[in-house]
Design a protein around this motif. Structure first.
Motif, PDB file in Angstrom:
ATOM      1  N   LEU A   1       0.712  -1.214   0.124  1.00 49.63           N
ATOM      2  CA  LEU A   1       0.092  -0.002  -0.063  1.00 49.63           C
ATOM      3  C   LEU A   1       0.824   1.223   0.081  1.00 49.63           C
ATOM      4  O   LEU A   1       0.285   2.284   0.258  1.00 49.63           O
ATOM      5  N   GLY A   2       2.369   1.095  -0.379  1.00 49.27           N
ATOM      6  CA  GLY A   2       2.836   2.347  -0.699  1.00 49.27           C
ATOM      7  C   GLY A   2       4.227   2.719   0.240  1.00 49.27           C
ATOM      8  O   GLY A   2       4.797   3.607  -0.071  1.00 49.27           O
ATOM      9  N   ALA A   3       4.602   2.177   1.337  1.00 47.25           N
ATOM     10  CA  ALA A   3       5.494   2.415   2.111  1.00 47.25           C
ATOM     11  C   ALA A   3       6.742   1.619   1.826  1.00 47.25           C
ATOM     12  O   ALA A   3       6.647   0.497   1.281  1.00 47.25           O
ATOM     13  N   GLN A   4       7.713   2.026   2.301  1.00 48.45           N
ATOM     14  CA  GLN A   4       9.079   1.424   2.632  1.00 48.45           C
ATOM     15  C   GLN A   4       8.997   0.767   3.902  1.00 48.45           C
ATOM     16  O   GLN A   4       8.979   1.235   4.787  1.00 48.45           O
ATOM     17  N   VAL A   5       9.039  -0.572   3.982  1.00 45.95           N
ATOM     18  CA  VAL A   5       8.888  -1.294   5.177  1.00 45.95           C
ATOM     19  C   VAL A   5      10.064  -1.823   5.651  1.00 45.95           C
ATOM     20  O   VAL A   5      10.699  -2.549   4.776  1.00 45.95           O
ATOM     21  N   ALA A   6      10.420  -1.874   7.016  1.00 45.44           N
ATOM     22  CA  ALA A   6      11.382  -2.887   7.585  1.00 45.44           C
ATOM     23  C   ALA A   6      10.673  -3.511   8.602  1.00 45.44           C
ATOM     24  O   ALA A   6       9.827  -3.167   9.436  1.00 45.44           O
TER      25      ALA A   6
ATOM     26  N   ILE B   1      -7.689   7.057   7.216  1.00 42.52           N
ATOM     27  CA  ILE B   1      -8.606   6.177   7.596  1.00 42.52           C
ATOM     28  C   ILE B   1      -9.345   5.571   6.100  1.00 42.52           C
ATOM     29  O   ILE B   1      -9.555   4.439   6.094  1.00 42.52           O
ATOM     30  N   ARG B   2      -9.926   6.582   5.648  1.00 42.33           N
ATOM     31  CA  ARG B   2     -10.814   6.279   4.334  1.00 42.33           C
ATOM     32  C   ARG B   2     -10.151   5.373   3.576  1.00 42.33           C
ATOM     33  O   ARG B   2     -10.514   4.712   2.611  1.00 42.33           O
ATOM     34  N   PHE B   3      -8.846   5.776   2.996  1.00 42.89           N
ATOM     35  CA  PHE B   3      -7.729   4.835   2.354  1.00 42.89           C
ATOM     36  C   PHE B   3      -7.747   3.648   2.796  1.00 42.89           C
ATOM     37  O   PHE B   3      -7.774   2.491   2.057  1.00 42.89           O
ATOM     38  N   ALA B   4      -7.449   3.303   4.136  1.00 41.70           N
ATOM     39  CA  ALA B   4      -7.293   1.945   5.028  1.00 41.70           C
ATOM     40  C   ALA B   4      -8.551   1.215   4.468  1.00 41.70           C
ATOM     41  O   ALA B   4      -8.541   0.139   4.448  1.00 41.70           O
ATOM     42  N   GLN B   5      -9.709   1.882   4.931  1.00 41.39           N
ATOM     43  CA  GLN B   5     -10.872   1.499   4.783  1.00 41.39           C
ATOM     44  C   GLN B   5     -11.050   0.682   3.089  1.00 41.39           C
ATOM     45  O   GLN B   5     -11.797  -0.443   2.985  1.00 41.39           O
ATOM     46  N   ARG B   6     -10.828   1.495   2.352  1.00 37.92           N
ATOM     47  CA  ARG B   6     -10.967   0.701   0.893  1.00 37.92           C
ATOM     48  C   ARG B   6      -9.925  -0.261   0.640  1.00 37.92           C
ATOM     49  O   ARG B   6     -10.316  -1.225   0.142  1.00 37.92           O
TER      50      ARG B   6
ATOM     51  N   ALA C   1      -7.694   3.218  -7.624  1.00 38.18           N
ATOM     52  CA  ALA C   1      -8.573   2.813  -8.572  1.00 38.18           C
ATOM     53  C   ALA C   1     -10.036   3.076  -8.368  1.00 38.18           C
ATOM     54  O   ALA C   1     -10.819   3.378  -9.129  1.00 38.18           O
ATOM     55  N   ILE C   2     -10.153   2.678  -6.991  1.00 38.08           N
ATOM     56  CA  ILE C   2     -11.671   2.786  -6.545  1.00 38.08           C
ATOM     57  C   ILE C   2     -11.960   3.913  -5.896  1.00 38.08           C
ATOM     58  O   ILE C   2     -13.087   4.120  -5.408  1.00 38.08           O
ATOM     59  N   ARG C   3     -11.244   4.984  -5.576  1.00 41.95           N
ATOM     60  CA  ARG C   3     -11.321   6.350  -4.998  1.00 41.95           C
ATOM     61  C   ARG C   3     -12.766   7.067  -5.336  1.00 41.95           C
ATOM     62  O   ARG C   3     -13.018   7.091  -6.623  1.00 41.95           O
TER      63      ARG C   3
END
Ligand code: ADP
Length: 310
Positions: free
Chosen positions: A57-62, A280-285, A308-310
């Motif tokens: 979902l777009g982060a650089q994760v460690a 919150i809205r992004f995480a819900q989608r 794409a579903i925004r």
């Protein structure tokens, strides 16, 4: 924005399990041997799922955690690396086997789960101290409760001391949190069952969730976000009145990892300094897409799919 990617770092401190999933017509009785339908071995654990969600979902994760010196551990590590998750702080235990979840799912979609923590129990406060640079490099630090409590406390305290945005998903919850943890956390994100366990209050509706969130705020939590499945999210942010965010309406197929997708997506957005309501809205989608697909990690969408579903 794609150009923000390099700065949007999330560190996940938590569990990795190999999920051994048997599908059977019904739950076996004690002493019974039952013929099942299918078997699958899939990467899981709340920490691993949330790391994969944040990465897609777009982060650089460690990832900060521990696997065993065995085939399951190697497979879990390879799975994270395939998502471009930084595994420099993913240790390998010489003694404990990789964590395992034995999961039985019956024809009614009920499940029964036994977790053997294994190497997840070897993530200690010393592990956190060894990898403090990983926390320091992140914008957001995410913890759950599948590692020892003293480790969670050490991670929360280190992250707060380093000035990070601290997210705690109190899962699984078996009792109220130690009160001195609450001031260490910026966003406390339980689901309805966990919110009920933390507060002793019933949490079945947005109104009841608002009461539970108020109780947690009174106990010292800054921002409380309670996920309510198909009923969406109740957010009590700072001193603002609690707000209900309805979930997108979808045909749910399998809600496994909905919560983990929400947490990972929310953390990835916070790391990019997205305003909390939008995060919150992004995480819900993202979570809504995940429930339309089978499985845990395979069901987690990418940021492009969510946009794409925004
Ligand atoms: P957990 O997986 O921890 O039980 P929830 O079931 O509360 O967490 O789900 C987390 C989030 O996923 C919800 O707040 C909601 O945004 C989304 N979600 C879950 N189930 C559904 C559903 N049936 N329809 C739409 N969104 C859902």
């Amino acid at each position: 924005m794609a150009s923000n990617q390099a700065g949007a770092r999330v560190a996940v401190v938590g569990s990795l399990n190999m999920d051994l999933v048997a599908r059977a017509p019904r739950m076996p009785q004690p002493g019974e041997t039952l013929a099942g339908h299918t078997f699958a071995q899939v990467p899981g654990g709340k920490g691993g799922n949330q790391a994969v969600a944040a990465a897609r979902l777009g982060a650089q994760v460690a990832m900060v955690g521990c696997v065993g010196h065995d085939a399951n551990g190697a497979q879990l590590r390879a799975g994270l690396e395939a998502e471009r998750i930084d595994c420099a702080a993913l240790e390998t235990s010489a003694n404990a086997p990789t964590g395992v979840a034995l999961i039985i799912v019956d024809d009614g979609s009920q499940n029964a789960i036994v977790i053997i923590a294994g190497s997840n129990g070897e993530v200690t406060p010393a592990t956190i101290a060894r990898h403090e640079a990983v926390l320091a490099a992140a914008e957001v630090v995410v913890c759950q409760l599948e590692t020892p409590p003293q480790t969670v406390e050490a991670a929360l305290a280190a992250a707060q001391r380093l000035g990070k945005i601290v997210v705690l998903n109190p899962a699984p919850a078996t009792e109220p949190l130690p009160s001195h943890w609450l001031p260490l956390v910026d966003y406390l994100i339980p689901n309805e069952l966990e919110a009920a366990t933390l507060t002793g209050l019933p949490v079945r509706s947005p109104d009841e969730a608002a009461a539970a969130a108020a109780a947690l705020r009174k106990a010292g939590a800054r921002n409380v976000i309670i996920t309510l499945g198909a009923q969406g999210v109740l957010a009590a942010l700072g001193d603002a009145l609690p707000a209900h965010f309805a979930a997108p309406r979808v045909a749910a197929v399998d809600t496994t990892a909905a919560g983990d997708t929400f947490i990972g997506g929310f953390a990835a957005q916070l790391a990019q300094r997205t305003p909390v309501d939008d995060a919150i809205r992004f995480a819900q989608r993202a979570a809504a897409i995940s429930v339309t697909r089978a499985g845990a990690q395979p069901s987690i969408p990418t940021r492009e799919e969510v946009d794409a579903i925004r």
